[in-house]
Design an enzyme around this catalytic site. Sequence first.
Site, mmCIF file in Angstrom:
data_model
loop_
_atom_site.group_PDB
_atom_site.id
_atom_site.type_symbol
_atom_site.label_atom_id
_atom_site.label_comp_id
_atom_site.label_asym_id
_atom_site.label_seq_id
_atom_site.Cartn_x
_atom_site.Cartn_y
_atom_site.Cartn_z
ATOM 1 N N ARG A 93 0.854 -1.206 0.000
ATOM 2 C CA ARG A 93 0.000 0.000 0.000
ATOM 3 C C ARG A 93 0.883 1.246 0.000
ATOM 4 N NH1 ARG A 93 -4.723 1.818 4.408
ATOM 5 N NH2 ARG A 93 -5.063 3.881 3.508
ATOM 6 N N ASP A 170 -17.872 0.290 3.026
ATOM 7 C CA ASP A 170 -18.467 0.935 4.204
ATOM 8 C C ASP A 170 -18.468 2.464 4.148
ATOM 9 O OD1 ASP A 170 -15.715 1.256 4.374
ATOM 10 O OD2 ASP A 170 -15.803 1.456 6.547
ATOM 11 N N HIS A 200 -16.683 4.344 -4.353
ATOM 12 C CA HIS A 200 -15.811 5.500 -4.083
ATOM 13 C C HIS A 200 -15.976 6.583 -5.156
ATOM 14 C CE1 HIS A 200 -12.774 3.168 -1.268
ATOM 15 N NE2 HIS A 200 -14.035 3.092 -0.874
ATOM 16 N N TYR A 263 -14.665 10.394 -1.460
ATOM 17 C CA TYR A 263 -13.557 10.007 -2.348
ATOM 18 C C TYR A 263 -13.493 10.859 -3.617
ATOM 19 C CZ TYR A 263 -11.894 6.044 0.315
ATOM 20 O OH TYR A 263 -11.325 5.265 1.295
#
Length: 441
Positions: A93, A170, A200, A263
């Site tokens: 990540r 979520d 998103h 987002y």
Amino acid sequence: MKKFSVVIVGGGSSHSPGIIKSLVEKQEEFPLRKLVLYDISEERLKVVDKICKQLIKDLKEGVEYVVTTNPEVAYEDIDFAFAQIRQGGLKMREKDEKIPLEFDVVGQETCGAGGFSYGLRSIPGVFEMIDNIRKYNKDAWIINYSNPAAIVAEATRRKYNNEKILNICDMPVAIQLSFAKMLGLQSYDELDPVYFGLNHFGWWTKLYDKNGVDRLPELREKILESGLAASHDKHHSDPDWKKTWSNFKEILEDFPDFLPNTYLQYYLYPKEVVEKSNKEYTRANMVMDGREKQMFEEARLIDESKGKHKVNLDLFNAFGDFMVDVAASIAYNKGNRYLVIVENNGSIPTLSKDAMVEVPCYLRSWGPEPIVIGEIPTFYKGLIENQVAFEKLAVDAVFENSYQRALEALTLNKTIPSAKVARKILDKLIEANKGYWPDLK
Ligand code: G6P
Ligand code: MN
């Protein structure tokens, strides 16, 4: 009342205690007969197990608890798999976030080039997981929130037609909880949303309360006046998330028609996001130094005190309630209305039928039933079509092992300013993802 058996795939995640906490709290609505924690990392499982032992003592008597690295043991006797795997872990990540930033491009785990990088790693991992589950279990529901959910959902649509696979996220419910609180309500499901878009990447157009009154206009005024109330769930209230909540008002000032998913900040303001980013220390570093360390520290304290240390439950509060609510709606054919990711099939008639959209669905035992959204305005349609094309090309890159499709995907993405930059980022991502990505030719 029928009882269910659940496996958490990726059970060694620091999100697992939060999910188990919800499973324990919601035992009346979703009673368990068995709970399995499965992970490929024995080390991580041991840590999570130590913490979970304290949680599961509040489970009703007779619930079987299994912790395993053996897929057969994990999958053979389950009704639901809650899947949250992260290919390459947080170390990868970090690369997803930092490589784009080297080129002054948004570095985010699920959006833009970072999401692309993660997506190409996730797809083979998620396929392996699903094949493994199906090898031992033909009937279990797979509730998948392995990220990047939009790209993963498109990939699972192509390979499995999403038979008994539901992709969820979520973020909408986390945002809806803030909406609810601002309106004096308690929980996210006191508002029935009308929402359209992609994972998103979507907007609320209406928010009905239990009396059938659309509270969105009132909420819009409140937010424009004083901003969006920061999240009330523990996960999204850490200091770094606060920026995201405060950016909400800015998006709404520019585009007041609908309420945006947070987002969208990465796509609408990529330049400003990059300017505010720290290229040396990204969200992955914060998670590794925060949530991860805290979990290992709790396990250490349990060991040191020979089990006496009481786990600080406030540390673990992610995802859980929504996961369990979704599973319960399917399990008991309740038909509750939630935002999930499904094949469009005319829900938004102007978008392609096979786009994976995020829209309200009634969750039945036979699957999600999407509502009809209807036409959407040109600005939103344009944004979404561009993003759908990006997501589809990312999946094409994997299915065709194609460098060209990968380059097209990155070039299309709104966070990337030029094809030249797209190529440079792609070449660096290929290097960084050796052993995870398919060979792009
Ligand atoms: C939200 C998103 C998830 C994402 C998470 C990241 O909950 O919906 O898809 O994984 O944020 O949060 P983190 O705290 O790890 O940055
Ligand atoms: Mn999400």
